[in-house]
Design a protein around this motif. Structure first.
Motif, PDB file in Angstrom:
ATOM      1  N   ALA A 106       1.763   0.619   1.138  1.00  0.00           N
ATOM      2  CA  ALA A 106       1.784  -0.029   2.450  1.00  0.00           C
ATOM      3  C   ALA A 106       2.858   0.603   3.343  1.00  0.00           C
ATOM      4  N   ARG A 107       4.010   0.910   2.770  1.00  0.00           N
ATOM      5  CA  ARG A 107       5.071   1.529   3.584  1.00  0.00           C
ATOM      6  C   ARG A 107       4.610   2.880   4.130  1.00  0.00           C
ATOM      7  N   ALA A 108       3.903   3.643   3.294  1.00  0.00           N
ATOM      8  CA  ALA A 108       3.398   4.947   3.751  1.00  0.00           C
ATOM      9  C   ALA A 108       2.363   4.759   4.857  1.00  0.00           C
ATOM     10  N   LEU A 109       1.509   3.747   4.680  1.00  0.00           N
ATOM     11  CA  LEU A 109       0.485   3.444   5.694  1.00  0.00           C
ATOM     12  C   LEU A 109       1.143   3.141   7.044  1.00  0.00           C
ATOM     13  N   TYR A 110       2.151   2.283   7.030  1.00  0.00           N
ATOM     14  CA  TYR A 110       2.804   1.870   8.272  1.00  0.00           C
ATOM     15  C   TYR A 110       3.551   3.046   8.920  1.00  0.00           C
ATOM     16  N   GLU A 111       4.221   3.838   8.096  1.00  0.00           N
ATOM     17  CA  GLU A 111       4.957   4.980   8.656  1.00  0.00           C
ATOM     18  C   GLU A 111       3.998   5.949   9.336  1.00  0.00           C
ATOM     19  N   LYS A 112       2.855   6.173   8.675  1.00  0.00           N
ATOM     20  CA  LYS A 112       1.846   7.077   9.248  1.00  0.00           C
ATOM     21  C   LYS A 112       1.315   6.531  10.569  1.00  0.00           C
ATOM     22  N   ALA A 113       1.307   5.190  10.698  1.00  0.00           N
ATOM     23  CA  ALA A 113       0.800   4.553  11.927  1.00  0.00           C
ATOM     24  C   ALA A 113       1.892   4.436  12.996  1.00  0.00           C
ATOM     25  N   GLY A 114       3.070   4.980  12.711  1.00  0.00           N
ATOM     26  CA  GLY A 114       4.115   5.018  13.737  1.00  0.00           C
ATOM     27  C   GLY A 114       5.117   3.885  13.700  1.00  0.00           C
ATOM     28  N   PHE A 115       5.122   3.113  12.616  1.00  0.00           N
ATOM     29  CA  PHE A 115       6.131   2.055  12.481  1.00  0.00           C
ATOM     30  C   PHE A 115       7.431   2.655  11.945  1.00  0.00           C
ATOM     31  N   CYS A 116       8.561   2.167  12.459  1.00  0.00           N
ATOM     32  CA  CYS A 116       9.878   2.651  12.029  1.00  0.00           C
ATOM     33  C   CYS A 116      10.646   1.517  11.356  1.00  0.00           C
ATOM     34  N   GLY A 130      11.523 -10.545 -10.564  1.00  0.00           N
ATOM     35  CA  GLY A 130      12.775 -10.861  -9.858  1.00  0.00           C
ATOM     36  C   GLY A 130      12.584 -10.750  -8.363  1.00  0.00           C
ATOM     37  N   ARG A 131      13.674 -10.799  -7.620  1.00  0.00           N
ATOM     38  CA  ARG A 131      13.569 -10.777  -6.165  1.00  0.00           C
ATOM     39  C   ARG A 131      13.549  -9.344  -5.652  1.00  0.00           C
ATOM     40  N   CYS A 132      12.911  -9.188  -4.506  1.00  0.00           N
ATOM     41  CA  CYS A 132      12.709  -7.843  -3.955  1.00  0.00           C
ATOM     42  C   CYS A 132      12.996  -7.902  -2.447  1.00  0.00           C
ATOM     43  N   ASP A 133      13.580  -6.844  -1.915  1.00  0.00           N
ATOM     44  CA  ASP A 133      13.928  -6.816  -0.483  1.00  0.00           C
ATOM     45  C   ASP A 133      12.674  -6.686   0.394  1.00  0.00           C
ATOM     46  N   ALA A 134      12.782  -7.206   1.602  1.00  0.00           N
ATOM     47  CA  ALA A 134      11.743  -6.970   2.609  1.00  0.00           C
ATOM     48  C   ALA A 134      12.265  -5.909   3.568  1.00  0.00           C
ATOM     49  N   ILE A 135      11.458  -4.903   3.808  1.00  0.00           N
ATOM     50  CA  ILE A 135      11.791  -3.884   4.804  1.00  0.00           C
ATOM     51  C   ILE A 135      11.143  -4.317   6.116  1.00  0.00           C
ATOM     52  N   CYS A 136      11.951  -4.404   7.173  1.00  0.00           N
ATOM     53  CA  CYS A 136      11.433  -4.787   8.494  1.00  0.00           C
ATOM     54  C   CYS A 136      11.070  -3.508   9.243  1.00  0.00           C
ATOM     55  N   MET A 137       9.866  -3.495   9.798  1.00  0.00           N
ATOM     56  CA  MET A 137       9.413  -2.299  10.538  1.00  0.00           C
ATOM     57  C   MET A 137       8.903  -2.722  11.920  1.00  0.00           C
ATOM     58  N   THR A 138       9.068  -1.815  12.866  1.00  0.00           N
ATOM     59  CA  THR A 138       8.670  -2.100  14.253  1.00  0.00           C
ATOM     60  C   THR A 138       7.948  -0.890  14.839  1.00  0.00           C
ATOM     61  N   LYS A 139       6.965  -1.193  15.670  1.00  0.00           N
ATOM     62  CA  LYS A 139       6.322  -0.130  16.452  1.00  0.00           C
ATOM     63  C   LYS A 139       6.383  -0.502  17.924  1.00  0.00           C
ATOM     64  N   GLU A 140       6.950   0.372  18.726  1.00  0.00           N
ATOM     65  CA  GLU A 140       6.978   0.165  20.181  1.00  0.00           C
ATOM     66  C   GLU A 140       5.652   0.669  20.728  1.00  0.00           C
TER      67      GLU A 140
END
Ligand SMILES: CC(C)(COP(=O)(O)OP(=O)(O)OC[C@H]1O[C@@H](n2cnc3c(N)ncnc32)[C@H](O)[C@@H]1OP(=O)(O)O)[C@@H](O)C(=O)NCCC(=O)NCCS
Length: 143
Positions: A106-116, A130-140
């Motif tokens: 999913a991270r690769a998909l979003y990066e390819k679509a221009g999310f940072c 266990g617990r896992c971090d959430a990476i926040c991504m944004t696309k302008e």
């Protein structure tokens, strides 16, 4: 590709697809509660779905999934493209999402679509390991 907004009749379709895509599936009622809101907009076809919320000039992706049999054929990218096109047409300025740190695909998909990557929420998701971090991504979306 069907755009659903206010179409609660599709809640069971979303729920059936969601349970094929996620370890912790959302219930039909979860989707009904979302689809009834005027701020919710979704895309669905026989291969996948995307649901997001729009408030003013911002949108947030709530969930996206492609059925296992149809993965790596461009469907996820198509769903995202449809959503971004809609966002631009609607004058949306930015799109947000959160993705599990270890969700490489999913991270690769979003990066390819221009999310940072714009942030990280420590221990946001609970997983069987266990617990896992959430990476926040944004696309302008503004030109
Ligand atoms: C994430 C998901 C929606 C991707 O859907 P998809 O239809 O397989 O994605 P696409 O075929 O459009 O992939 C587009 C690009 O994203 C990247 N990508 C997608 N899946 C990937 C994977 N498993 N590993 C690495 N890169 C991946 C690739 O760059 C790919 O381009 P390529 O195939 O030309 O290399 C799908 O794997 C899924 O439903 N996963 C389970 C639910 C989920 O994790 N949703 C996201 C929650 S934040």
């Amino acid at each position: 590709m069907l755009v659903v907004s206010g179409m609660t009749a599709y809640a069971d379709v979303f729920a059936r697809m969601h349970e094929q895509c996620f370890d912790k599936p959302w219930r039909v009622k979860d989707f009904t509660d979302l689809l009834v809101l005027p701020t919710t907009v979704g895309w669905v076809n026989a291969r996948g779905f995307l649901l997001c919320t729009r408030v003013g000039d911002e949108m947030e992706i709530l969930t996206i999934g492609v059925l296992p049999a149809f993965r790596r054929c461009g469907e996820g990218a198509t769903l995202l493209r449809q959503m971004v096109l809609y966002a631009v047409e609607q004058g949306v300025q930015r799109i947000f999402l959160e993705v599990a740190d270890d969700n490489v695909g999913a991270r690769a998909l979003y990066e390819k679509a221009g999310f940072c990557v714009t942030g990280c929420r420590k221990g946001y998701y609970e997983t069987p390991h266990g617990r896992c971090d959430a990476i926040c991504m944004t696309k302008e979306t503004a030109p």
